[in-house]
Motif scaffolding. Structure first.
Motif, short mmCIF file in Angstrom:
data_model
loop_
_atom_site.label_atom_id
_atom_site.label_comp_id
_atom_site.label_asym_id
_atom_site.label_seq_id
_atom_site.Cartn_x
_atom_site.Cartn_y
_atom_site.Cartn_z
N ASN A 123 0.84 -1.20 0.00
CA ASN A 123 0.00 0.00 0.00
C ASN A 123 0.87 1.25 0.00
OD1 ASN A 123 -2.68 -0.69 -0.19
ND2 ASN A 123 -2.98 -0.89 2.01
N THR A 124 0.38 2.29 -0.64
CA THR A 124 1.08 3.56 -0.69
C THR A 124 0.11 4.67 -0.28
OG1 THR A 124 0.44 4.15 -2.95
CG2 THR A 124 2.36 2.69 -2.69
N GLY A 125 0.57 5.91 -0.36
CA GLY A 125 -0.32 7.03 -0.16
C GLY A 125 -1.26 7.23 -1.33
N GLY A 126 -1.00 6.57 -2.45
CA GLY A 126 -1.82 6.68 -3.65
C GLY A 126 -0.95 6.92 -4.87
N MET A 127 -1.14 6.13 -5.92
CA MET A 127 -0.28 6.20 -7.11
C MET A 127 -0.98 6.81 -8.32
SD MET A 127 2.68 5.15 -6.20
CE MET A 127 3.50 4.82 -7.75
N GLY A 128 -2.22 7.23 -8.17
CA GLY A 128 -2.94 7.84 -9.28
C GLY A 128 -4.43 7.84 -8.99
N ALA A 129 -5.16 8.65 -9.76
CA ALA A 129 -6.60 8.77 -9.54
C ALA A 129 -7.26 9.34 -10.79
CB ALA A 129 -6.89 9.68 -8.34
N TYR A 130 -8.59 9.22 -10.84
CA TYR A 130 -9.32 9.81 -11.96
C TYR A 130 -10.74 10.14 -11.54
CZ TYR A 130 -11.58 5.25 -12.66
OH TYR A 130 -12.31 4.09 -12.47
N GLY A 146 -8.10 13.95 0.06
CA GLY A 146 -7.25 12.83 -0.31
C GLY A 146 -6.22 13.23 -1.35
N ASP A 147 -5.09 12.57 -1.30
CA ASP A 147 -4.00 12.83 -2.25
C ASP A 147 -3.63 11.49 -2.87
OD1 ASP A 147 -1.60 13.42 -3.53
OD2 ASP A 147 -0.82 14.64 -1.89
N PRO A 148 -3.86 11.28 -4.17
CA PRO A 148 -3.93 12.27 -5.25
C PRO A 148 -5.33 12.58 -5.80
CG PRO A 148 -3.44 10.14 -6.21
CD PRO A 148 -3.62 9.91 -4.72
N GLU A 149 -6.41 12.14 -5.15
CA GLU A 149 -7.73 12.43 -5.71
C GLU A 149 -8.01 13.93 -5.82
OE1 GLU A 149 -8.60 8.92 -2.82
OE2 GLU A 149 -7.10 10.50 -3.03
N THR A 150 -7.50 14.71 -4.88
CA THR A 150 -7.71 16.17 -4.92
C THR A 150 -7.26 16.76 -6.25
OG1 THR A 150 -7.41 16.30 -2.54
CG2 THR A 150 -7.11 18.35 -3.78
N GLN A 151 -6.16 16.23 -6.77
CA GLN A 151 -5.59 16.78 -8.00
C GLN A 151 -6.57 16.69 -9.16
OE1 GLN A 151 -3.97 15.56 -5.40
NE2 GLN A 151 -1.84 15.07 -5.89
N VAL A 152 -7.38 15.64 -9.22
CA VAL A 152 -8.33 15.51 -10.33
C VAL A 152 -9.68 16.15 -10.00
CG1 VAL A 152 -7.21 13.53 -11.39
CG2 VAL A 152 -8.92 13.13 -9.60
N VAL A 153 -10.11 16.05 -8.75
CA VAL A 153 -11.41 16.62 -8.37
C VAL A 153 -11.39 18.14 -8.52
CG1 VAL A 153 -13.05 16.95 -6.49
CG2 VAL A 153 -12.05 14.69 -6.88
N LEU A 154 -10.33 18.79 -8.03
CA LEU A 154 -10.25 20.24 -8.15
C LEU A 154 -10.09 20.68 -9.59
CD1 LEU A 154 -8.15 21.43 -5.07
CD2 LEU A 154 -10.62 21.21 -5.32
N ASP A 155 -9.45 19.86 -10.42
CA ASP A 155 -9.31 20.21 -11.83
C ASP A 155 -10.66 20.33 -12.51
OD1 ASP A 155 -7.29 20.15 -14.35
OD2 ASP A 155 -9.14 19.11 -14.84
N ARG A 156 -11.62 19.52 -12.10
CA ARG A 156 -12.95 19.53 -12.74
C ARG A 156 -13.90 20.51 -12.06
NH1 ARG A 156 -12.78 18.69 -17.46
NH2 ARG A 156 -10.76 19.58 -16.95
N LEU A 157 -13.53 21.03 -10.90
CA LEU A 157 -14.42 21.94 -10.17
C LEU A 157 -14.45 23.30 -10.85
CD1 LEU A 157 -16.14 22.36 -7.56
CD2 LEU A 157 -14.03 23.19 -6.47
#
Length: 410
Positions: free
Chosen positions: A214-221, A279-290
């Motif tokens: 497990n990691t802190g997260g390796m990608g999201a969409y 959450g990181d990296p989900e924030t990176q994609v959620v804020l991009d679409r906001l």
């Protein structure tokens, strides 16, 4: 508005980028920040887990809003100190942040609120851990009760490995395994009510095919074209609102973002975990679409006026982020290597910095997850293609990334 963001990762770069693009925001400050954040915010050398130092900086800057990114400052009481200094703060109190700071506390709140989640046992001895493992059976799920930067959970079919992880922690929560695809939902809360953001999916394991640790997260969409209709409404009614109500009843109103990690089981959505921050990296994609400007939305949460804010809107299309990790992440990541290719451009894609630092005119790695490469497009396939095209141009000795982020969505 003058906004101060606390933290230094990819999540904070995404927050600062969105705040800098908000017409209401005149200044963005970040403490301590990183090499990428320095391009959109003024950096300050402050220890993020020092409540008095953060509050003093907020007062000195005459900040209109403080946004606390990571979990450790929240659990340390940074939000409490900022509020005591008279500055609005987006982030829960230390008591409310125990939703992430203690898995056992979170389970207690869920039970009181009637939130659907896995059956569990809190264990403090090897004997208790062994009994709980036998009760629930394989796959074994063992969670460090305290903060562990997203890496305190072991899911394994090996009972000995599960026992070793339990023995390495002071106290653990052992629970039944929840089968089904995972979803991350962020709910913005002002102490009495909450509004959801668009769901996303994270990829926790280090390697392709959900292999490795497990990691802190390796990608999201986001968005999730396969998600059941009405999922967000169901999670808000069954999980978020009861949790916010229960915390208010206990005298610890929740102000900030409640991260709900879900498994979509055959019996409906069940909570895997709560986090007290984006959450990181989900924030990176959620804020991009906001599409809704971010600063006013977060200020409404901080000042208890979310009810009057109005509807949230999103851009069409999709966003995918791929994390570029340092050599030997997540075990003992190598730091100090030069990162090249950061000036390369791909249409619909950009780089957010996570574990980076400036070394003269060079940018070097300074953490395990080094970069979040974000791709956007009219659909997940196009966004994914853009993200991977730009990822392929990044050069960092020994680095690795997953090649299957969002692949199942296609």
């Amino acid at each position: 508005m003058r906004v101060l963001v606390i933290g230094s990762g990819g999540r904070e770069h995404a927050l600062c980028r969105s705040l800098a693009a908000d017409p209401q925001v005149t200044e963005v400050h970040c403490a301590p920040g990183n090499a990428g954040i320095a391009q959109v915010a003024t950096l300050h050398r402050v220890t993020s887990t020092d409540p008095a130092a953060v509050a003093a900086l907020a007062v000195e800057l005459e900040a209109d809003l403080v946004v606390v990114g990571p979990e450790a400052p929240l659990v340390a009481g940074v939000a409490d100190a900022v509020r005591r200094a008279g500055v609005p703060c987006f982030g829960p109190s230390a008591q409310a942040a125990r939703l992430e700071g203690s898995k056992a506390f979170a389970k207690d709140v869920m039970a009181a609120a009637g939130v659907p989640t896995a059956r569990s046992r809190t264990c403090a001895t090897p004997e208790e851990a062994a009994a709980a493992l036998d009760e629930f059976g394989a796959p074994y799920v063992v969670k460090d009760d305290g903060l562990a930067a997203g890496k305190g959970v072991v899911v394994t079919g090996d009972r000995d490995e599960a026992l070793r992880h339990a023995a390495a922690c002071d106290r653990v929560v052992i629970e039944e395994f929840l089968d089904g695809p995972e979803v991350s939902l962020f709910a913005l809360c002002d102490g009495t009510t909450a509004v959801p953001l668009q769901p996303a999916q994270d990829h926790k394991r280090a390697y392709d095919g959900d292999e490795g640790p497990n990691t802190g997260g390796m990608g999201a969409y986001t968005p999730l074209p396969w998600a059941p209709e009405g999922l967000t409404e169901q999670v808000m009614s069954e999980t978020v609102f009861p949790t916010v109500t229960e915390l208010a009843r206990r005298g610890t109103p929740y102000t900030g973002v409640l991260y709900v990690g879900l498994a979509l089981t055959s019996k409906g959505p069940k909570v895997i975990e709560f986090n007290a921050r984006f959450g990181d990296p989900e924030t990176q994609v959620v804020l991009d679409r906001l599409a809704t400007p971010l600063a006013g939305l977060l200020l409404a949460c901080a000042t208890g006026t979310l009810d009057a804010f109005g509807p949230i809107s999103y851009r069409g299309g999709a966003a995918v982020t791929v994390v570029v990790a340092a050599e030997n992440y997540p075990a003992d990541p190598v730091k100090g290597d030069v990162i090249e290719g950061l000036s390369d451009e791909v249409e619909g894609a950009y780089v957010l910095h996570a574990g980076t630092a400036s070394d003269g005119d060079r940018v070097v790695s300074s953490g395990g997850r080094v970069l979040s490469v974000v791709g956007t497009g009219p659909d997940v396939a196009a966004a994914r293609a853009a993200a991977y095209e730009l990822t392929g141009r990044i050069r960092l000795r020994g680095s690795h990334h997953r090649t299957d982020i969002a692949a199942q969505a296609l």
